[in-house]
Motif scaffolding. Sequence first.
Motif, PDB file in Angstrom:
ATOM      1  N   UNK A   1       3.541 -20.208 -27.763  1.00 31.73           N
ATOM      2  CA  UNK A   1       4.864 -20.593 -27.336  1.00 31.73           C
ATOM      3  C   UNK A   1       4.963 -20.403 -25.949  1.00 31.73           C
ATOM      4  N   UNK A   2       6.192 -20.714 -25.293  1.00 27.68           N
ATOM      5  CA  UNK A   2       6.381 -20.507 -23.962  1.00 27.68           C
ATOM      6  C   UNK A   2       6.263 -19.032 -23.501  1.00 27.68           C
ATOM      7  N   UNK A   3       7.066 -18.100 -24.455  1.00 26.24           N
ATOM      8  CA  UNK A   3       6.990 -16.718 -24.310  1.00 26.24           C
ATOM      9  C   UNK A   3       5.523 -16.048 -24.477  1.00 26.24           C
ATOM     10  N   UNK A   4       4.955 -16.618 -25.565  1.00 32.13           N
ATOM     11  CA  UNK A   4       3.531 -16.166 -25.795  1.00 32.13           C
ATOM     12  C   UNK A   4       2.579 -16.187 -24.698  1.00 32.13           C
ATOM     13  N   UNK A   5       2.694 -17.420 -24.070  1.00 34.56           N
ATOM     14  CA  UNK A   5       1.931 -17.913 -22.939  1.00 34.56           C
ATOM     15  C   UNK A   5       2.065 -16.884 -21.752  1.00 34.56           C
TER      16      UNK A   5
ATOM     17  N   UNK B   1     -20.755 -20.482  -2.742  1.00 36.17           N
ATOM     18  CA  UNK B   1     -20.395 -18.943  -2.183  1.00 36.17           C
ATOM     19  C   UNK B   1     -19.058 -18.911  -2.055  1.00 36.17           C
ATOM     20  N   UNK B   2     -18.094 -20.180  -2.086  1.00 35.20           N
ATOM     21  CA  UNK B   2     -16.853 -20.022  -1.949  1.00 35.20           C
ATOM     22  C   UNK B   2     -16.012 -19.592  -3.050  1.00 35.20           C
ATOM     23  N   UNK B   3     -16.585 -19.809  -4.081  1.00 35.34           N
ATOM     24  CA  UNK B   3     -15.814 -19.475  -5.355  1.00 35.34           C
ATOM     25  C   UNK B   3     -15.423 -17.924  -5.534  1.00 35.34           C
ATOM     26  N   UNK B   4     -14.352 -17.772  -5.936  1.00 36.70           N
ATOM     27  CA  UNK B   4     -13.972 -16.314  -6.150  1.00 36.70           C
ATOM     28  C   UNK B   4     -13.651 -16.033  -7.496  1.00 36.70           C
ATOM     29  N   UNK B   5     -13.525 -14.769  -7.849  1.00 35.63           N
ATOM     30  CA  UNK B   5     -12.930 -14.355  -9.156  1.00 35.63           C
ATOM     31  C   UNK B   5     -11.628 -14.918  -9.497  1.00 35.63           C
ATOM     32  N   UNK B   6     -10.717 -14.720  -8.511  1.00 37.13           N
ATOM     33  CA  UNK B   6      -9.380 -15.447  -8.739  1.00 37.13           C
ATOM     34  C   UNK B   6      -9.402 -16.840  -9.310  1.00 37.13           C
ATOM     35  N   UNK B   7     -10.416 -17.584  -8.423  1.00 36.16           N
ATOM     36  CA  UNK B   7     -10.207 -19.000  -8.813  1.00 36.16           C
ATOM     37  C   UNK B   7     -10.801 -19.115 -10.490  1.00 36.16           C
ATOM     38  N   UNK B   8     -11.755 -18.239 -10.599  1.00 36.50           N
ATOM     39  CA  UNK B   8     -12.312 -18.436 -12.167  1.00 36.50           C
ATOM     40  C   UNK B   8     -11.238 -18.136 -13.159  1.00 36.50           C
ATOM     41  N   UNK B   9     -10.334 -16.863 -12.663  1.00 39.63           N
ATOM     42  CA  UNK B   9      -9.507 -16.456 -13.437  1.00 39.63           C
ATOM     43  C   UNK B   9      -8.036 -17.606 -13.697  1.00 39.63           C
ATOM     44  N   UNK B  10      -8.138 -18.267 -12.631  1.00 38.37           N
ATOM     45  CA  UNK B  10      -7.017 -19.266 -12.502  1.00 38.37           C
ATOM     46  C   UNK B  10      -7.281 -20.249 -13.320  1.00 38.37           C
ATOM     47  N   UNK B  11      -8.708 -20.978 -13.611  1.00 37.93           N
ATOM     48  CA  UNK B  11      -9.151 -21.842 -14.234  1.00 37.93           C
ATOM     49  C   UNK B  11      -8.880 -21.485 -15.642  1.00 37.93           C
ATOM     50  N   UNK B  12      -9.083 -20.261 -15.898  1.00 40.05           N
ATOM     51  CA  UNK B  12      -9.328 -19.866 -17.522  1.00 40.05           C
ATOM     52  C   UNK B  12      -7.884 -19.837 -18.001  1.00 40.05           C
ATOM     53  N   UNK B  13      -6.972 -19.424 -17.182  1.00 39.42           N
ATOM     54  CA  UNK B  13      -5.556 -19.208 -17.506  1.00 39.42           C
ATOM     55  C   UNK B  13      -4.939 -20.360 -17.745  1.00 39.42           C
ATOM     56  N   UNK B  14      -5.167 -21.584 -16.767  1.00 41.13           N
ATOM     57  CA  UNK B  14      -4.606 -22.718 -16.958  1.00 41.13           C
ATOM     58  C   UNK B  14      -5.417 -23.916 -17.684  1.00 41.13           C
ATOM     59  N   UNK B  15      -6.381 -23.232 -18.651  1.00 44.29           N
ATOM     60  CA  UNK B  15      -7.013 -24.353 -19.262  1.00 44.29           C
ATOM     61  C   UNK B  15      -6.315 -24.485 -20.566  1.00 44.29           C
ATOM     62  N   UNK B  16      -6.788 -25.503 -21.136  1.00 44.00           N
ATOM     63  CA  UNK B  16      -5.964 -26.131 -22.635  1.00 44.00           C
ATOM     64  C   UNK B  16      -6.521 -24.892 -23.478  1.00 44.00           C
ATOM     65  N   UNK B  17      -7.609 -24.352 -23.508  1.00 45.62           N
ATOM     66  CA  UNK B  17      -8.072 -23.439 -24.587  1.00 45.62           C
ATOM     67  C   UNK B  17      -7.197 -22.257 -24.409  1.00 45.62           C
ATOM     68  N   UNK B  18      -6.837 -21.876 -23.417  1.00 43.59           N
ATOM     69  CA  UNK B  18      -6.105 -20.534 -23.326  1.00 43.59           C
ATOM     70  C   UNK B  18      -4.651 -20.773 -24.048  1.00 43.59           C
ATOM     71  N   UNK B  19      -4.048 -21.819 -23.751  1.00 40.75           N
ATOM     72  CA  UNK B  19      -2.967 -22.273 -24.492  1.00 40.75           C
ATOM     73  C   UNK B  19      -3.065 -22.250 -26.060  1.00 40.75           C
ATOM     74  N   UNK B  20      -4.024 -22.127 -26.665  1.00 39.81           N
ATOM     75  CA  UNK B  20      -4.136 -22.105 -28.204  1.00 39.81           C
ATOM     76  C   UNK B  20      -4.569 -20.561 -28.487  1.00 39.81           C
ATOM     77  N   UNK B  21      -4.250 -20.324 -29.786  1.00 40.22           N
ATOM     78  CA  UNK B  21      -4.906 -19.258 -30.296  1.00 40.22           C
ATOM     79  C   UNK B  21      -5.471 -19.498 -31.848  1.00 40.22           C
TER      80      UNK B  21
END
Length: 166
Positions: free
Chosen positions: A50-54, A146-166
């Motif tokens: 749900x939105x609150x869970x996300x 070399x331009x990829x940061x940990x923040x970019x990786x975290x952003x990709x995971x947090x906004x992915x479709x798989x993260x929206x499901x459990x």
Amino acid sequence: MYIKRLLPYFLLLVWVGFACTNQDREKVYVYEVNEVEVNQTGISKDNLKSDLEFLSLAYSDLFGRTITEDQLNAMTIGYNALGDRALIADIIVRNMLNDPAAAVPTSQNMRGNLDQFIEDTYLKFYVREPGEYERWQLKQMIEGDSEITAEMIYYAFLTSDEYRYY
């Protein structure tokens, strides 16, 4: 008449076929394949958060603590104010990542032990271990740019479709 002329040739072919021994015939090989179970990781997640869970889980994953009720209400108001949920989720995730209190490793720490970073990131956000191909692909991507940061990786995971499901 035509059949009478071809009959001797036909009989000769039949006789040659019977005269051949097993050694003269072509060997036939039969190969068996062992059954292998292939599981697509992440495919068993079929419940949409749900939105609150996300919002709550994204906050907890980034800050290592539960979100306060006031913070959750403020995010929910912003989340519900716009019709485009993907856009507002993107903005909220970016704001969380920009917060200095967010537990995002530095790029130096990420690259220092890349295998451990990948393992920890998958466990943190997807609650599973990465598959071999996922591990290899992410490692190749990070090492190749070399331009990829940990923040970019975290952003990709947090906004992915798989993260929206459990």
